[in-house]
Design a protein around this motif. Sequence first.
Motif, short mmCIF file in Angstrom:
data_model
loop_
_atom_site.label_atom_id
_atom_site.label_comp_id
_atom_site.label_asym_id
_atom_site.label_seq_id
_atom_site.Cartn_x
_atom_site.Cartn_y
_atom_site.Cartn_z
N PRO A 255 0.80 -1.23 0.00
CA PRO A 255 0.00 0.00 0.00
C PRO A 255 0.83 1.27 0.00
CG PRO A 255 -0.92 -1.60 1.54
CD PRO A 255 0.39 -2.16 1.08
N HIS A 256 1.92 1.32 0.78
CA HIS A 256 2.69 2.56 0.84
C HIS A 256 3.40 2.85 -0.47
CE1 HIS A 256 5.86 -0.37 1.91
NE2 HIS A 256 6.72 0.53 1.49
N VAL A 257 3.75 1.80 -1.22
CA VAL A 257 4.37 2.00 -2.53
C VAL A 257 3.33 2.51 -3.52
CG1 VAL A 257 5.58 0.88 -4.45
CG2 VAL A 257 6.13 0.25 -2.08
N LEU A 258 2.15 1.90 -3.51
CA LEU A 258 1.07 2.37 -4.38
C LEU A 258 0.71 3.82 -4.09
CD1 LEU A 258 -1.27 -0.77 -4.28
CD2 LEU A 258 0.17 -0.02 -6.19
N GLN A 259 0.78 4.20 -2.81
CA GLN A 259 0.46 5.57 -2.43
C GLN A 259 1.46 6.55 -3.04
OE1 GLN A 259 0.43 6.29 1.81
NE2 GLN A 259 -0.78 8.16 1.59
N ILE A 260 2.75 6.22 -3.00
CA ILE A 260 3.77 7.09 -3.60
C ILE A 260 3.53 7.23 -5.11
CG2 ILE A 260 6.23 7.27 -4.16
CD1 ILE A 260 5.68 8.04 -1.33
N LEU A 261 3.11 6.14 -5.74
CA LEU A 261 2.86 6.15 -7.18
C LEU A 261 1.52 6.78 -7.55
CD1 LEU A 261 4.12 2.55 -8.08
CD2 LEU A 261 5.30 4.71 -8.53
N ASP A 262 0.70 7.09 -6.53
CA ASP A 262 -0.66 7.62 -6.76
C ASP A 262 -1.53 6.62 -7.51
OD1 ASP A 262 -0.32 10.15 -5.51
OD2 ASP A 262 0.74 10.88 -7.28
N ARG A 263 -1.28 5.34 -7.28
CA ARG A 263 -2.14 4.31 -7.86
C ARG A 263 -3.38 4.17 -7.00
NH1 ARG A 263 -1.63 2.73 -12.93
NH2 ARG A 263 -2.50 0.71 -12.39
N THR A 264 -4.53 4.00 -7.64
CA THR A 264 -5.79 4.03 -6.91
C THR A 264 -6.36 2.65 -6.60
OG1 THR A 264 -7.01 4.23 -9.00
CG2 THR A 264 -6.40 6.28 -7.87
N HIS A 265 -5.75 1.57 -7.12
CA HIS A 265 -6.37 0.28 -6.87
C HIS A 265 -6.02 -0.27 -5.48
CE1 HIS A 265 -2.46 -1.15 -8.68
NE2 HIS A 265 -2.56 -1.99 -7.68
N THR A 266 -6.84 -1.17 -5.02
CA THR A 266 -6.66 -1.79 -3.72
C THR A 266 -5.67 -2.94 -3.83
OG1 THR A 266 -8.97 -1.29 -3.20
CG2 THR A 266 -7.87 -2.94 -1.82
N PRO A 267 -4.70 -3.05 -2.92
CA PRO A 267 -3.80 -4.21 -2.96
C PRO A 267 -4.62 -5.50 -2.93
CG PRO A 267 -2.97 -2.57 -1.42
CD PRO A 267 -4.34 -2.09 -1.85
N GLY A 268 -4.24 -6.44 -3.76
CA GLY A 268 -4.97 -7.70 -3.87
C GLY A 268 -5.94 -7.73 -5.03
N ARG A 269 -6.38 -6.56 -5.48
CA ARG A 269 -7.34 -6.53 -6.59
C ARG A 269 -6.72 -7.02 -7.91
NH1 ARG A 269 -11.61 -8.04 -8.63
NH2 ARG A 269 -12.18 -6.95 -10.55
N PRO A 270 -5.48 -6.65 -8.27
CA PRO A 270 -4.92 -7.18 -9.51
C PRO A 270 -4.86 -8.71 -9.53
CG PRO A 270 -3.62 -5.35 -8.73
CD PRO A 270 -4.56 -5.69 -7.63
N GLU A 271 -4.51 -9.31 -8.40
CA GLU A 271 -4.44 -10.77 -8.34
C GLU A 271 -5.82 -11.38 -8.56
OE1 GLU A 271 -1.81 -9.40 -4.82
OE2 GLU A 271 -3.00 -8.42 -6.40
N ALA A 272 -6.85 -10.77 -7.98
CA ALA A 272 -8.20 -11.26 -8.19
C ALA A 272 -8.61 -11.12 -9.65
CB ALA A 272 -9.18 -10.49 -7.29
N CYS A 273 -8.14 -10.06 -10.31
CA CYS A 273 -8.46 -9.85 -11.71
C CYS A 273 -7.91 -10.97 -12.60
CB CYS A 273 -7.92 -8.51 -12.19
SG CYS A 273 -8.86 -7.08 -11.62
N VAL A 274 -6.74 -11.48 -12.24
CA VAL A 274 -6.17 -12.58 -13.02
C VAL A 274 -7.12 -13.77 -13.01
CG1 VAL A 274 -4.25 -14.21 -13.23
CG2 VAL A 274 -3.80 -11.83 -12.61
#
Length: 410
Positions: free
Chosen positions: A162-181
């Motif tokens: 989460p803290h890395v996604l926050q620096i990148l300003d990414r809006t998705h929830t951790p775990g959501r990309p894996e569920a998308c697969v």
Amino acid sequence: MPSALPDGEPVPADGALPASALAGAEARPLGFYLHVPYCATRCGYCDFNTYTATELRGTGGVLASRDNYAATLADEVRLARKVLGDDPREVRTVFVGGGTPTLLAAGDLVAMLAAVREEFGLAPDAEITTEANPESVDPAYLAVLREGGFNRISFGMQSARPHVLQILDRTHTPGRPEACVAEARAAGFDHVNLDLIYGTPGESDADWRASLEAALGAGPDHVSAYALIVEEGTQLARRIRRGEVPMTDDDVHADRYLIAEEMLSAAGFDWYEVSNWATSDAARCLHNELYWRGADWWGAGPGAHSHVGGVRWWNVKHPGAYAAALAEGRSPGAGREILTDEDRRVERILLELRLREGAPLSLLHEAGLEAARRALSDGLLQRAPYEQGRAVLTLRGRLLADAVVRDLVD
């Protein structure tokens, strides 16, 4: 697709290409890149030609609206048919990128693909890919894409922390990309990619390992891993300049790359381009290989770049200006250049050296051949391919790929 456009000569109003560009076209693969320039928010590291609703407000009126974007892009596909004329080639690959393509309705992406199919036809084994934001798709959306002809999808994961996604300003929830697969597999997609970024300020080796573990656990057959590049003019660059976040250095990037190679290889992935790994040759991104091997592709959309037979051109950047040109029956091309034989030789070295198969030594001039001998001695090129006339990077060579390329070109 970077936002800055190069200079070049004017593109004819009808988009016509010189006869030399179409000579021998039937022997070259043809792909389409379809650019969707819309994003819900702008990521802090992004320098691509994309626009949020706020950025477009009042600058393009109805022409810049994403509601009618699919129909506008289809107009450019029809222009491509006129320009390429009696070209008998079926399209080998279609790649929908952005921006966030999945901000459009799934039916819009299917309609864009249908325009290519109707005007050109698709090869029976055509690779049809879209990029996707994990938060903008669900099982029903993916089912529409699959039924409409898409067979490959690439999710922007970037990190599991989460803290890395926050620096990148990414809006998705951790775990959501894996569920998308899993959802994409259930919808019937043949191939699934996850995009990762390493070297974000504040990311540790443990964070990077956790992201790789999460990605591999999801079961994709392709992973792209890119070192973070801090582009001037981005929000992230401004934050680093103000001292709000630290900047990682090249040594950190090298360490993270080695971790990626170690973990991906152990999981059955092989590198086939410096930043891309696949579980099999069938899982490789054929569309990107068109770029890397100098084939032909038409890029439709604002700011999109195209290349046919040694002629490269690029479209106007703004969605409103792009739509206005097509509405008036004009090419949206902003500029073009006709590549010389030397341009094409240099580009082959730049791109092919990054591939697992490497570049032919026959492309090199004497200074480049001498540089290749030094690179071999320094452990940057593999000996067996070198003795068979090819320059192929070792693992250490991949870490220094840009420097090796510069030496071979010089």
